[in-house]
Design an enzyme around this catalytic site. Structure first.
Site: not given
Lengths: 129, 347
Positions: B268, B241, B201, B203, B82, B30, B236, B155, B298, B114
């Site tokens: 991103n 969100k 999650r 992350t 990366e 969706d 970053h 992203t 990360s 990143c």
């Protein structure tokens, strides 16, 4: 293209580095060591081209070499730099966008690669200004 | 250390975009709920002949051309990414040759998910500040990878930013930097693997929020500043969100976040993400204004910077494409074209 052959011309592929005869004011790309017009009277100096020019003519490649089949269809054209020299290059635009006389500028892109394990060849192509 | 800062900057974004709805439709998801949950509407897609190297070169040429810098003054080039196209063979040497900076310089590639680009800024600050080199070139460039059908695919975008770091002729001074680093297994890509793996999650709280908030707060404590002392904040942007929430948690307003908030129509750009936000702010910031930028990589870590804009910034305006110009008039592609450009289709 072999690795040594690519490496030898690398500076001129990455940038539009040519030469200029100060005697007759002619610009050359690829570079010439002797001016064919002035011969021994010619004074040759290095010249970095600005990278802007116009599309003189073009064709659409539908059946490219095996290693770049995913690029098809693409535009291959003859560009006349503002300083005068003409060179053949891929033009980064859709076949519908290509137009004789359109202004173009040079960009840095991948030209190809030897294989998945081999060297990647970078160089100059042109986009619409 | 003498004051150091940004002498010039340049950005590059490929012309192609794919809409989140197009990706969602391909995988039977969706699109509306994905757009709302990520706050990302479309992302940039590299051309078939673009990669981290070509993007880094275009950004570097833009930075050099903006100020007509003699490339032979550059004593160090570091490229954070990366997605370096070679595992062994530096991106930075190709950039050095393509901008005419060879042979008297040092160069290396950085990798820290990143935040490789902001690590490059810090390395250049050290070399420039100590007087070892005249100018340093710090680049963040990526053609981000996301496995087909994975959440990252909505992203993972392409783009890059280059900053020329120096001691004089500054357009913006970097008044302070502060880093926070821990060993955090939130996201990784093993050698030889085409796509990264992530902890879902996991992350969020222990990775992104802990590090970016810790670094931003640490910078403000170190410099005795509060959010009210800044005109802009750039965090970053793995999605929309996360930075919106982190900015609120830190006490920044939407007005401070807005100008550098480029992710909704870009995606991103990994090593280029925070630096792209900074470039967008430099495009419009006025002398005297202050920017807080914090990257996140990360693995995990965050580099925070206090940047104060100087009068020279006015000299750089309209000398190279702005981020908003690079985002304008994109060409939208189908999922099939996107897959072809990204090499997801093997021929």
């Amino acid at each position: 293209m072999t690795v040594p052959r690519f490496w030898r011309k690398l500076k001129h592929r990455y940038n539009l580095l040519g030469t200029h005869c100060t005697t007759c004011e002619t610009y050359y790309y690829p570079p010439r060591k002797i001016c064919p017009k002035c011969r021994r009277r010619g004074e040759i100096e290095p010249h970095r081209f600005k990278g802007e020019g116009k599309l003189l003519t073009y064709t659409i490649i539908q059946n490219p070499p095996e290693k770049i089949t995913a690029h098809a269809p693409y535009v291959l054209g003859i560009v006349e730099l503002d300083e005068g020299p003409r060179l053949t290059s891929q033009i980064i635009c859709s076949p519908e966008e290509a137009e004789i006389g359109m202004r173009v500028r040079s960009v840095f892109r991948k030209i190809g690669e030897e294989s998945a394990e081999g060297m990647i060849y970078y160089g100059t192509k042109f986009v619409k200004l | 250390m003498d004051s150091v800062g940004i002498v010039s900057y340049g950005a590059y974004i490929p012309r192609y975009r794919i809409k989140v709805d197009e990706i969602a439709e391909t995988w039977g998801e969706d699109g509306d709920s994905i757009r709302k949950s990520l706050w990302v509407f479309e992302k940039s897609v590299p051309d078939i002949d673009e990669d981290t190297v070509t993007i880094a070169v275009e950004a570097a040429r833009s930075a050099i051309g903006r100020r007509e810098i003699d490339p032979l003054r550059i004593g160090a080039i570091y490229t954070g990414s990366e997605s370096h196209p070679y595992v062994v063979k530096p991106t930075s040497t190709i950039v050095a040759e393509a901008i005419g900076a060879t042979p008297l310089l040092t160069a290396a590639d950085f990798e820290f998910a990143c935040k490789g680009g902001t690590a490059a800024i810090q390395a250049c600050m050290g070399l420039v500040g100590s007087g070892m080199i005249d100018l340093g070139l710090a680049i963040g460039s990526d053609v981000a990878q996301g496995a087909p059908g994975d959440a990252l695919e909505y992203t993972a975008a392409a783009g890059g930013v280059a900053l020329v770091i120096g001691r004089s002729e500054l357009a913006a001074e970097i008044e302070a930097t502060y880093s926070l680093t821990t060993d955090m297994p939130d996201f990784w890509r093993r050698d030889g693997m085409p796509y990264p793996e992530h902890g879902g999650r996991f992350t969020g709280e222990p990775a992104y929020f802990r590090h970016i908030i810790g670094a931003a707060q640490g910078l403000m404590e170190k410099t005795s500043t509060t959010p009210g002392d800044y005109d802009y904040v750039v965090l970053h942007q793995p999605n929309g969100k996360f930075p919106m929430r982190a900015a609120r948690m830190l006490g920044f307003t939407e007005r401070q976040l807005g100008p550098g908030f480029v992710v909704p129509h870009l995606g991103n750009t990994y090593s280029g993400s925070a630096m792209m936000g900074l470039a967008a702010v430099l495009d419009l910031a006025e002398p005297g204004e202050r920017i807080l930028m914090a990257s996140f990589g990360s693995g995990a870590g965050s580099d925070a910077f206090l940047v104060r804009v100087l009068d020279e910034i006015r000299e750089l305006r309209e000398k190279a494409p702005s981020v908003s110009e690079l985002l304008k008039d994109p060409t939208y592609v189908s999922y099939a074209t996107y897959a072809r450009h990204k090499g997801k289709m093997k021929m």
